[in-house]
Design an enzyme around this catalytic site. Structure first.
Site, short mmCIF file in Angstrom:
data_model
loop_
_atom_site.label_atom_id
_atom_site.label_comp_id
_atom_site.label_asym_id
_atom_site.label_seq_id
_atom_site.Cartn_x
_atom_site.Cartn_y
_atom_site.Cartn_z
N TYR A 91 15.10 2.82 -13.99
CA TYR A 91 13.80 2.13 -13.92
C TYR A 91 13.72 1.06 -15.02
O TYR A 91 13.44 -0.12 -14.76
CB TYR A 91 12.67 3.16 -14.08
CG TYR A 91 11.33 2.55 -14.43
CD1 TYR A 91 10.61 1.80 -13.52
CD2 TYR A 91 10.78 2.75 -15.71
CE1 TYR A 91 9.39 1.24 -13.86
CE2 TYR A 91 9.55 2.19 -16.05
CZ TYR A 91 8.87 1.44 -15.12
OH TYR A 91 7.66 0.88 -15.46
N ASP A 125 12.92 12.79 -23.49
CA ASP A 125 11.61 12.47 -24.08
C ASP A 125 11.75 12.28 -25.59
O ASP A 125 11.99 13.24 -26.31
CB ASP A 125 10.62 13.64 -23.86
CG ASP A 125 9.80 13.47 -22.60
OD1 ASP A 125 9.82 12.37 -22.01
OD2 ASP A 125 9.14 14.46 -22.22
N LEU A 182 0.82 -1.22 0.00
CA LEU A 182 0.00 0.00 0.00
C LEU A 182 0.85 1.27 0.00
O LEU A 182 0.36 2.34 0.37
CB LEU A 182 -1.01 0.00 1.16
CG LEU A 182 -2.04 -1.13 1.16
CD1 LEU A 182 -3.04 -0.97 2.31
CD2 LEU A 182 -2.82 -1.19 -0.16
N1 LIG Z 1 1.23 2.87 -15.68
C1 LIG Z 1 1.86 2.63 -16.83
O1 LIG Z 1 1.57 3.26 -17.86
C2 LIG Z 1 2.93 1.58 -16.92
C3 LIG Z 1 3.67 1.45 -18.11
C4 LIG Z 1 4.64 0.45 -18.19
C5 LIG Z 1 4.86 -0.40 -17.13
N2 LIG Z 1 4.16 -0.24 -15.98
C6 LIG Z 1 4.42 -1.17 -14.87
O2 LIG Z 1 3.19 -1.74 -14.46
C7 LIG Z 1 3.20 -1.98 -13.05
C8 LIG Z 1 2.00 -1.34 -12.40
O3 LIG Z 1 2.02 0.06 -12.65
P1 LIG Z 1 0.93 1.02 -11.99
O4 LIG Z 1 0.85 2.23 -12.82
O5 LIG Z 1 -0.29 0.25 -11.70
O6 LIG Z 1 1.69 1.39 -10.63
P2 LIG Z 1 1.10 1.60 -9.15
O7 LIG Z 1 2.11 2.37 -8.40
O8 LIG Z 1 -0.30 2.12 -9.22
O9 LIG Z 1 1.05 0.11 -8.58
C9 LIG Z 1 2.16 -0.52 -8.00
C10 LIG Z 1 1.68 -1.21 -6.74
O10 LIG Z 1 2.78 -1.91 -6.14
C11 LIG Z 1 2.77 -1.68 -4.74
N3 LIG Z 1 4.17 -1.83 -4.29
C12 LIG Z 1 5.22 -1.05 -4.64
N4 LIG Z 1 6.34 -1.50 -4.03
C13 LIG Z 1 5.98 -2.59 -3.30
C14 LIG Z 1 6.70 -3.48 -2.45
N5 LIG Z 1 8.01 -3.32 -2.23
N6 LIG Z 1 6.02 -4.50 -1.86
C15 LIG Z 1 4.68 -4.65 -2.06
N7 LIG Z 1 3.95 -3.82 -2.85
C16 LIG Z 1 4.60 -2.80 -3.46
C17 LIG Z 1 2.22 -0.28 -4.57
O11 LIG Z 1 1.64 -0.06 -3.30
C18 LIG Z 1 1.17 -0.23 -5.69
O12 LIG Z 1 -0.09 -0.69 -5.22
C19 LIG Z 1 4.54 -1.48 -12.53
O13 LIG Z 1 5.42 -2.57 -12.42
C20 LIG Z 1 4.99 -0.52 -13.63
O14 LIG Z 1 6.40 -0.44 -13.68
C21 LIG Z 1 3.20 0.71 -15.84
#
Ligand SMILES: NC(=O)c1ccc[n+]([C@@H]2O[C@H](COP(=O)([O-])OP(=O)(O)OC[C@H]3O[C@@H](n4cnc5c(N)ncnc54)[C@H](O)[C@@H]3O)[C@@H](O)[C@H]2O)c1
Length: 326
Positions: A141, A281, A33
Site C-alpha cells: 500500500y 506496528d 462507490l
Molecule cells: N483514513 C486515513 O487515516 C488515511 C491515512 C493516510 C492516507 N489516506 C489516504 O486518503 C485517501 C482517502 O482515504 P479514506 O479513508 O477516505 O478512504 P475511503 O475508502 O473512505 O475513500 C476512498 C474512495 O475511493 C473510491 N474508490 C476506490 N477505488 C476506486 C476506483 N478504482 N475508482 C473510483 N473510485 C474508487 C471508494 O469508493 C471511496 O469512496 C486514500 O487515498 C487513502 O490511502 C487515508
C-alpha cells in the site's frame, strides 16, 4: 476553481468536498462507490459514478468539465490487505493512478493533489517524522503511494503539473453532516465508538508492552477538517511549485488514552481486551508538521484528541448505521 475529486464519496474525500464547496469552489466527484457512499457526496457537487480503471470515462470527465485541479483520494487503503494481496495495490492502485495522471497530462490540467500516507516511513530514524526522513514504505500500500509520488515528479518535469503530496497520519473526526463509515472498519476511533453504541462487543488493544508511557502504541490523529484545510491551502500554493508535506498534529496519543477519552465523552464503559502485538506496528508514529505550518500557515483547529472524538461521537450517535447503505 473547478476541482475534480476522485474518491469524493469516501470518508476524507467527502469532507474535503464539503469544505471546498464552503470555500466557494466548484466540485466534480468521480467515485466507483466501492467503498464510498452516494449520500456522503455534497449536494452542491456534480457526481459521476465511474472507475479509474476506465480511461475513456476519465477522458470524458476531463473533457466535459475541464477542471483547474485534481485531488486524488480514490484508492484501496488497507495496509493489511496489501500484505495479503500485494498486486491489488502494486497493480490496481498504481495503474489507476497512472491512468488518471495520463488523462490529466493529456488534458492540460496543471494542478494535482495526492493523498499519500505515513506508511512511507516504516523505519523512521527520528521522531516526530519530518519530510527529510528516508522513505521506506511499510507495505505494498505504502509502496503504491510512493510510486505515484515518483510519477508526479516526472509529471512536473515533463508536463509542468504542479503537485502536492500530503502524507497523512491518522485521519479522524467528523463534521455534523459527514463521518467515517468504512467496511470493514479497521480504524481505532470508529471501532471504539461502535463499542460505545453497542454495535460491537469490545475493542482489542494490540500489545501493551511497547516502550511508551502506558505500553500501548502512540499515534498521531489529525481532525479531518484540519486535513481538508491543508488541502485547500496546498491547492492555493501550487502555482508556486510542487511540494511534499507530512500532516499530523505532532502529538501522539496512546491506544489506552483514546479508549479512556472515549469512555469519558460517551459515558459508556467500552470493553477492551489486550491481544498480541500485530506484526509491523511501530511503537510510536508522530508527524512533524512544521513545514506546512511555516510555508502555508496551516494550524490545526482541533488538535486535541477530545475534540476529535467528540465530533466523531456526535456523528456516530446521529448515524448509528453510518450512511445506512451497506
Ligand atoms: N483514513 C486515513 O487515516 C488515511 C491515512 C493516510 C492516507 N489516506 C489516504 O486518503 C485517501 C482517502 O482515504 P479514506 O479513508 O477516505 O478512504 P475511503 O475508502 O473512505 O475513500 C476512498 C474512495 O475511493 C473510491 N474508490 C476506490 N477505488 C476506486 C476506483 N478504482 N475508482 C473510483 N473510485 C474508487 C471508494 O469508493 C471511496 O469512496 C486514500 O487515498 C487513502 O490511502 C487515508
Amino acid at each position: 476553481m473547478k476541482i475534480l475529486v476522485t474518491g469524493g464519496a469516501g470518508y476524507i474525500g467527502s469532507i474535503v468536498v464539503e469544505q471546498l464547496i464552503a470555500a466557494g469552489e466548484s466540485v466534480v466527484v468521480f467515485d466507483n462507490l466501492s467503498q464510498g457512499h452516494r449520500a456522503a457526496v455534497h449536494p452542491g457537487a456534480i457526481f459521476v459514478q465511474g472507475d479509474l480503471a476506465d480511461r475513456p470515462a476519465l477522458d470524458a470527465i476531463l473533457s466535459e468539465h475541464r477542471p483547474d485541479a485534481v485531488m486524488h483520494f480514490a484508492s484501496k487503503t488497507l495496509v493489511g490487505e496489501s500484505m495479503q494481496k500485494p498486486f491489488l495495490y502494486l497493480g490496481d492502485n498504481v495503474t489507476n493512478g497512472r491512468n488518471l495522471l495520463q488523462s490529466v497530462a493529456e488534458h492540460g490540467v496543471k494542478r494535482f493533489i495526492l493523498s499519500s500516507t505515513a506508511n512511507l516511513f516504516d523505519q523512521p530514524e527520528r521522531m516526530p517524522i519530518d519530510e527529510a526522513e528516508r522513505i521506506v514504505p511499510g507495505s505494498p500500500y505504502g509502496e503504491s503511494k510512493y510510486l505515484l509520488e515518483r510519477m508526479l515528479h516526472w509529471m512536473d518535469r515533463i508536463y509542468g503539473v504542479r503537485f502536492a503530496s500530503l502524507r497523512y497520519f491518522y485521519a479522524a473526526g467528523a463534521t455534523p453532516q459527514r463521518g467515517e463509515d468504512h467496511h470493514p472498519e479497521l480504524h481505532l476511533i470508529p471501532l471504539v465508538l461502535q463499542v460505545a453504541l453497542g454495535k460491537r462487543e469490545k475493542v482489542s488493544i494490540f500489545g501493551d508492552d511497547y516502550p511508551t508511557r502506558d505500553g500501548t502504541c502512540l499515534r498521531d490523529y489529525i481532525h479531518v477538517v484540519d486535513l481538508a484545510q491543508a488541502h485547500i491551502l496546498a491547492l492555493r500554493a501550487l502555482d508556486q511549485g510542487s511540494r511534499f508535506y507530512n500532516l499530523g498534529n505532532g502529538e501522539g496519543y496512546s491506544v489506552r488514552e483514546v479508549i479512556e477519552t472515549a469512555r469519558e465523552i460517551t459515558g459508556r464503559p467500552i470493553a477492551a481486551d489486550v491481544a498480541p502485538r500485530r506484526a509491523g506496528d511501530p511503537a510510536v508514529l508522530v508527524a512533524a508538521s512544521d513545514k506546512i505550518r511555516k510555508e502555508l500557515g496551516w494550524k490545526p483547529k482541533f488538535p486535541h484528541i477530545r475534540d476529535i472524538i467528540e465530533s466523531a461521537w456526535r456523528w456516530h450517535q446521529a448515524n448509528p448505521n453510518g450512511y445506512g447503505d451497506s
